[in-house]
Design a protein around this motif. Structure first.
Motif, short mmCIF file in Angstrom:
data_model
loop_
_atom_site.label_atom_id
_atom_site.label_comp_id
_atom_site.label_asym_id
_atom_site.label_seq_id
_atom_site.Cartn_x
_atom_site.Cartn_y
_atom_site.Cartn_z
N ARG A 5 -24.61 84.89 -30.79
CA ARG A 5 -23.85 83.89 -30.05
C ARG A 5 -22.45 83.80 -30.66
N ASP A 6 -21.53 83.19 -29.94
CA ASP A 6 -20.22 82.92 -30.54
C ASP A 6 -20.41 82.12 -31.81
N GLU A 7 -19.64 82.48 -32.84
CA GLU A 7 -19.71 81.87 -34.18
C GLU A 7 -21.02 82.19 -34.88
N GLY A 8 -21.72 83.25 -34.41
CA GLY A 8 -22.94 83.67 -35.07
C GLY A 8 -22.67 84.40 -36.37
N ARG A 9 -23.74 84.59 -37.15
CA ARG A 9 -23.60 85.13 -38.50
C ARG A 9 -24.61 86.25 -38.73
N GLN A 34 -32.50 76.63 -34.33
CA GLN A 34 -31.67 77.78 -34.03
C GLN A 34 -32.51 79.06 -34.00
N HIS A 74 -28.28 82.91 -33.43
CA HIS A 74 -27.35 82.20 -34.32
C HIS A 74 -27.15 82.98 -35.62
N ARG A 118 -14.59 86.15 -31.00
CA ARG A 118 -15.85 85.41 -30.88
C ARG A 118 -16.19 84.66 -32.16
N ARG A 119 -15.30 84.73 -33.14
CA ARG A 119 -15.43 83.98 -34.39
C ARG A 119 -16.78 84.30 -35.08
N LEU A 120 -17.08 85.60 -35.15
CA LEU A 120 -18.32 86.06 -35.76
C LEU A 120 -18.12 86.28 -37.26
N SER A 121 -19.22 86.24 -38.00
CA SER A 121 -19.19 86.48 -39.44
C SER A 121 -20.17 87.59 -39.80
#
Length: 333
Positions: free
Chosen positions: A236-240, A142, A217, A262-265
């Motif tokens: 990226r989508d779901e990135g942190r 990643q 990522h 985008r389901r980011l954290s």
């Protein structure tokens, strides 16, 4: 024992070399004769009146990072003995000749390392490892973006990313600093310092990150509020994103819709205020996972220079000038 104390906040001269009672270890604690002390930005902030230590530590005595030898153990200590060479992070009071800490909160000094080298390891590498791989859950292959890559934690993070099989994006405000960083990491034995280096200008780096890496990522960020929007765009989508500093300022607006769709954290962490149970867990992870990599030469601390224990004022002046390229260490011969 001698210890550096801050009686009144202020300039480097606010540090005064004083006498304190030698601490006694509790049942599960060890007393360490300190041979080397890592200098950190947090020490400068504490000297100026900010960033107080957790409860239980003398607020007058700064210092988070040490290396030394165990000289006394509590009556319930089972894992350490007198003569052990140890290093570690502590909530405060490392600017002294002695300290006490829980036996399991100590780290093993890698074989063949001297005390100055050891004192340059804990803060940078524990912070970076926790941010990238424990909180950020970075996996092999990643992409990880290190925003502010020339810092001590940033350099440690880049080494960890390469050594543990992920891919790195380093940012800095100038190409010259990126080139210097790459050369410095190559000099430590890495085939290259990072996979992608980007100059962080007024327009940010998000567009370049997506064009050249498809998005990050994980992002480890030291800048804070001014960089948040660009960081979220770079993920990226779901990135942190993992926040480990706010040197650019703590406040900004955030688009919660972008996080949701985008389901980011966005996560944050500090090391100094961790409860003892978490500190012990990190110490054991270091001893099991990272120490062998130092002994094999795959990870190396970046040590700029050492100062005698009596030269703490000069060490603080040097850090404030900002011309150093690695860890500054106080050394007791």
């Amino acid at each position: 024992m001698r210890a550096w104390l801050i009686e009144e906040p202020g300039a480097p001269e606010a540090l005064q070399l004083s006498e304190l009672d030698t601490p006694k270890p509790g049942p599960q604690e060890v007393r360490v004769d300190i041979r080397a002390i890592g200098i950190n930005r947090a020490d400068l902030i504490q000297r100026k009146g900010g960033y107080p230590p957790p409860k239980g530590f003398d607020p007058r005595c700064p210092g988070l990072e040490y290396a030394g030898e165990v000289v006394e153990v509590g009556d319930r200590v089972i894992g350490r003995r007198v003569g052990d060479r140890v290093m570690g992070l502590i909530g405060g009071a490392a600017y002294a000749e002695q300290l006490v800490t829980h036996e399991r909160d100590t780290l093993d000094i890698p074989a063949h390392y001297d005390y100055a080298q050891a004192a340059a390891i804990p803060e940078a590498f524990l912070t970076a490892y926790r941010a990238l791989f424990l909180v950020g859950e970075l996996a092999p292959g990643q992409w990880a973006l290190v925003r502010g890559a020339t810092s001590g934690v940033g350099q440690a993070g880049l080494q960890l990313i390469r050594t543990l099989g992920a891919r790195s994006i380093a940012t800095s405000r100038s190409q010259a600093r990126l080139d210097d960083l790459d050369a410095r990491l190559r000099a430590l034995g890495h085939d290259r310092g990072f996979d992608l280096g980007l100059v962080d200008g007024d327009d940010g780096v998000a567009e370049q990150v997506h064009a050249e890496a498809g998005g990050a990522h994980v992002i480890m960020d030291f800048v804070g509020g001014p960089a948040l929007k660009d960081n979220l765009d770079a993920l990226r989508d779901e990135g942190r994103q993992v926040q480990v500093g706010v040197i650019g300022g703590p406040r900004t607006d955030i688009n919660m819709g972008k996080l949701l769709m985008r389901r980011l954290s966005v996560m944050a962490m500090t090391m100094r205020s961790l409860p003892i149970e978490r500190k012990i867990m990190l110490a054991q992870l270091f001893n099991d996972r990272l120490r062998p990599l130092f002994e094999a030469g795959r990870l190396r601390p970046v040590l700029d220079r050492t100062f005698d224990f009596t030269e703490a004022v000069e060490a603080h002046r040097t850090m404030e000038e900002g011309e150093h390229a690695g860890k500054l260490v106080l050394l007791r011969e």
